[in-house]
Design a protein around this motif. Structure first.
Motif, PDB file in Angstrom:
ATOM      1  N   THR A 134     -35.893-119.751  -0.277  1.00 36.13           N
ATOM      2  CA  THR A 134     -34.776-118.850  -0.515  1.00 36.13           C
ATOM      3  C   THR A 134     -35.346-117.524  -0.971  1.00 36.13           C
ATOM      4  OG1 THR A 134     -32.651-118.555  -1.640  1.00 36.13           O
ATOM      5  CG2 THR A 134     -34.405-119.561  -2.917  1.00 36.13           C
ATOM      6  N   ARG A 135     -34.532-116.515  -0.862  1.00 28.58           N
ATOM      7  CA  ARG A 135     -34.958-115.201  -1.277  1.00 28.58           C
ATOM      8  C   ARG A 135     -34.922-115.122  -2.798  1.00 28.58           C
ATOM      9  NH1 ARG A 135     -31.718-110.418  -0.837  1.00 28.58           N
ATOM     10  NH2 ARG A 135     -30.193-111.606   0.347  1.00 28.58           N
ATOM     11  N   ALA A 136     -35.992-114.611  -3.402  1.00 30.62           N
ATOM     12  CA  ALA A 136     -35.977-114.304  -4.830  1.00 30.62           C
ATOM     13  C   ALA A 136     -35.524-112.850  -4.941  1.00 30.62           C
ATOM     14  CB  ALA A 136     -37.370-114.476  -5.424  1.00 30.62           C
ATOM     15  N   PRO A 137     -34.329-112.628  -5.430  1.00 33.65           N
ATOM     16  CA  PRO A 137     -33.800-111.267  -5.383  1.00 33.65           C
ATOM     17  C   PRO A 137     -34.383-110.371  -6.470  1.00 33.65           C
ATOM     18  CG  PRO A 137     -32.180-112.765  -6.319  1.00 33.65           C
ATOM     19  CD  PRO A 137     -33.445-113.542  -6.140  1.00 33.65           C
ATOM     20  N   GLY A 138     -34.202-109.100  -6.302  1.00 35.22           N
ATOM     21  CA  GLY A 138     -34.741-108.140  -7.252  1.00 35.22           C
ATOM     22  C   GLY A 138     -36.018-107.533  -6.706  1.00 35.22           C
TER      23      GLY A 138
ATOM     24  N   LEU B  58     -29.472-122.362  -5.259  1.00 37.12           N
ATOM     25  CA  LEU B  58     -28.506-121.254  -5.259  1.00 37.12           C
ATOM     26  C   LEU B  58     -29.096-120.114  -6.059  1.00 37.12           C
ATOM     27  CD1 LEU B  58     -24.858-122.371  -6.105  1.00 37.12           C
ATOM     28  CD2 LEU B  58     -25.989-122.201  -3.881  1.00 37.12           C
ATOM     29  N   VAL B  59     -29.001-118.905  -5.517  1.00 39.65           N
ATOM     30  CA  VAL B  59     -29.517-117.744  -6.222  1.00 39.65           C
ATOM     31  C   VAL B  59     -28.386-116.740  -6.432  1.00 39.65           C
ATOM     32  CG1 VAL B  59     -31.174-115.838  -6.141  1.00 39.65           C
ATOM     33  CG2 VAL B  59     -31.804-118.062  -5.217  1.00 39.65           C
ATOM     34  N   GLU B  60     -28.272-116.291  -7.669  1.00 43.59           N
ATOM     35  CA  GLU B  60     -27.285-115.265  -8.007  1.00 43.59           C
ATOM     36  C   GLU B  60     -27.554-114.013  -7.173  1.00 43.59           C
ATOM     37  OE1 GLU B  60     -26.184-112.595 -11.990  1.00 43.59           O
ATOM     38  OE2 GLU B  60     -27.883-113.955 -11.962  1.00 43.59           O
ATOM     39  N   GLY B  61     -26.510-113.460  -6.591  1.00 43.41           N
ATOM     40  CA  GLY B  61     -26.679-112.273  -5.763  1.00 43.41           C
ATOM     41  C   GLY B  61     -26.911-112.621  -4.298  1.00 43.41           C
ATOM     42  N   VAL B  62     -27.283-113.879  -4.032  1.00 45.49           N
ATOM     43  CA  VAL B  62     -27.440-114.327  -2.651  1.00 45.49           C
ATOM     44  C   VAL B  62     -26.336-115.337  -2.316  1.00 45.49           C
ATOM     45  CG1 VAL B  62     -28.961-115.460  -0.968  1.00 45.49           C
ATOM     46  CG2 VAL B  62     -29.941-114.000  -2.752  1.00 45.49           C
ATOM     47  N   HIS B  63     -26.219-116.372  -3.156  1.00 44.55           N
ATOM     48  CA  HIS B  63     -25.266-117.456  -2.897  1.00 44.55           C
ATOM     49  C   HIS B  63     -24.019-117.383  -3.763  1.00 44.55           C
ATOM     50  CE1 HIS B  63     -29.286-119.065  -1.760  1.00 44.55           C
ATOM     51  NE2 HIS B  63     -28.634-119.424  -0.694  1.00 44.55           N
ATOM     52  N   VAL B 143     -30.150-115.538 -11.986  1.00 45.76           N
ATOM     53  CA  VAL B 143     -30.106-116.971 -12.226  1.00 45.76           C
ATOM     54  C   VAL B 143     -30.456-117.705 -10.925  1.00 45.76           C
ATOM     55  CG1 VAL B 143     -28.559-118.903 -12.738  1.00 45.76           C
ATOM     56  CG2 VAL B 143     -28.367-116.762 -14.036  1.00 45.76           C
ATOM     57  N   LEU B 144     -31.271-118.738 -11.022  1.00 43.73           N
ATOM     58  CA  LEU B 144     -31.520-119.634  -9.888  1.00 43.73           C
ATOM     59  C   LEU B 144     -31.185-121.052 -10.332  1.00 43.73           C
ATOM     60  CD1 LEU B 144     -34.376-119.732  -7.328  1.00 43.73           C
ATOM     61  CD2 LEU B 144     -33.885-121.792  -8.654  1.00 43.73           C
TER      62      LEU B 144
END
Lengths: 303, 303
Positions: A134-138, B58-63, B143-144
């Protein structure tokens, strides 16, 4: 979402957070050991065999440096969980990997992480059966590697943290302290030793030392509702490490276990034959709750 | 570490990255289905029963957005994986959770995430058996939430993506498209329907629709080494959704399955009785590889 006016995760700390989150969970009948031990234990569909289940994450900047060799990072991510499976007396079976990656992460770095993972999977006889990314955002996102693993253990050989008995001898394998000089990336989980132990003796309680003896021994004692007397002068230390480092550095991934005192001599003789190059040290014994004493003690960690 | 001079993860994309990482993995004999299906399938210790194993993040800002209700975020994290277990014909058993949290995250936000998790665990009859937390580093860390889940399935009821046969009818449950209006946080995984299906019929291939029919149907066809003919005019769409949205929005979490054409009438009659409020739509059929056609087609997604 994260209202900073209220109590934060940093304020209460990880242990208290996990305690709060898991305290009221209801467990179904098939769950033999829920949160709080090295692994969860589930009733397997076959009689006499249990399923072990564990999840664990490595975060760049917390558990490894950006400059660490990727093969070693992959190895460590799995070795930590193998160590947890070993601490229950089990055998790892299968792992699934989640990678959260910044978009600019090099493919060849990720491939090297996987090479390290494949190697340790071969070494300890389990399979990598699923991978998610998954993409690690930021913009300055860090890599996160999550490993979930299943294992198996014969019901009669399962060891938890909760079985230590009054009078038991307390042992640790190997030597403690100084993991940050590099061992935290290259340690060998004590799977062979743990399996040998549960096949030949009956440790009453066992865990792996991930946060350092000073934090982990009190956890084993609390789970078993006992106290302990240990002699700090006897702690097996890595060369150049102080007693305080042996107690507090963490990431030793050695085994801590308790065994009936009547079995001590037999264990010590058999261990030397089986593992001539792995130290085994009796560091003290189990006593009543509330009577814990540490000879030559007085370390902050033990308060 | 991440040498940006070389090929990056963003350049090759997630599917290709996973393909590269998992292509050469060696699987032990106990692994019946490795990477590439909705779940991995492991030979269970009991005859006639298999273990399902899956990880998902699940990643905040993605999911999910930072403004999403935390109970719903927790629910979604688990519902996605329940949907994967369902797609193999199985029953979820136990989940372990990893939370990567920024230090300033509010404890009560995390507790609300867990409330959502407990609720869906009760709803579908599995246990949360382990929780880990780790620091999400960086000032603006997201958050992940990683979920790993085990499930069980009777060997005779296991369905993979790989079994579709020439002439099979292709079905989808429910309606497609428009998940972003909110359903992606509140959908009900089709566990009850999937279990009913494998108990009463023999779907040849099945998967859940997470990336949209336009991406997922070709995956099922590739795994089964077949083609498909579908009639886009027949796609069951959520109100207000175009065909393109029904194909490409993703996060439908409906079932896509193939069934021998001789069973179609019996299925359609029985389904209406069992699930009067859940649509079941025959969208086309399985044909030879290379003969794929989409009537009223021509969508970018299908290339």
């Amino acid at each position: 979402m994260k209202k900073t006016s209220s109590l934060t995760v940093a304020e209460i700390g990880e242990d208290e957070l996990i305690r709060r989150l898991t305290a009221r969970l209801t467990q179904r009948a098939s769950v033999l050991v829920g949160p709080g031990d090295d692994c969860a234990v589930l009733q397997g569909p076959a009689r006499g065999r249990h399923l072990l289940f564990k999840t664990d994450a490595l975060v760049e900047g917390v558990h490894f440096l950006p400059t660490a060799k990727p093969e070693r990072v992959g190895r460590k991510a799995l070795a930590r969980v193998v160590s947890d499976i070993a601490a229950m007396g089990g055998q790892p079976q299968a792992a699934v990997i989640t990678l959260a990656l910044p978009p600019l992460c090099a493919v060849r770095w990720v491939e090297a992480v996987y090479r390290g993972m494949e190697k340790i999977a071969d070494e300890f006889g389990f399979s990598l059966v699923g991978g998610e990314t998954t993409r690690a955002p930021g913009r300055k996102a860090s890599v996160l590697i999550n490993v979930a693993m299943t294992g198996e253990v014969e019901a009669a050989r399962l060891v938890t943290r909760a079985g230590a008995k009054l009078g038991d001898a307390l042992f640790v394998t190997g030597a403690l302290g100084g993991s940050l000089v590099g061992r935290h990336l290259s340690f060998t989980p004590r799977l062979v030793e743990a399996r040998w132990l549960v096949e030949n003796f009956r440790p009453h309680a066992m865990m792996d030392l991930s946060d350092g003896l000073a934090k982990d021994l009190p956890r084993l004692a609390a789970a078993s509702q006992v106290g302990y007397e240990i002699d700090l002068a006897r702690l097996p230390r890595h060369r150049g490490c102080s007693t305080e480092q042996a107690l507090g550095d963490g990431e030793d991934y050695e085994l801590l276990f308790s065994l009936a005192s009547s079995s001590v001599t037999a264990l010590e003789i058999a261990w030397k034959k089986a593992f001539p190059h792995v130290r085994l040290t009796r560091i003290g014994h189990v006593c009543k709750k509330g009577q814990t004493t540490t000879l030559a003690g007085g370390y902050e960690h033990f308060r």
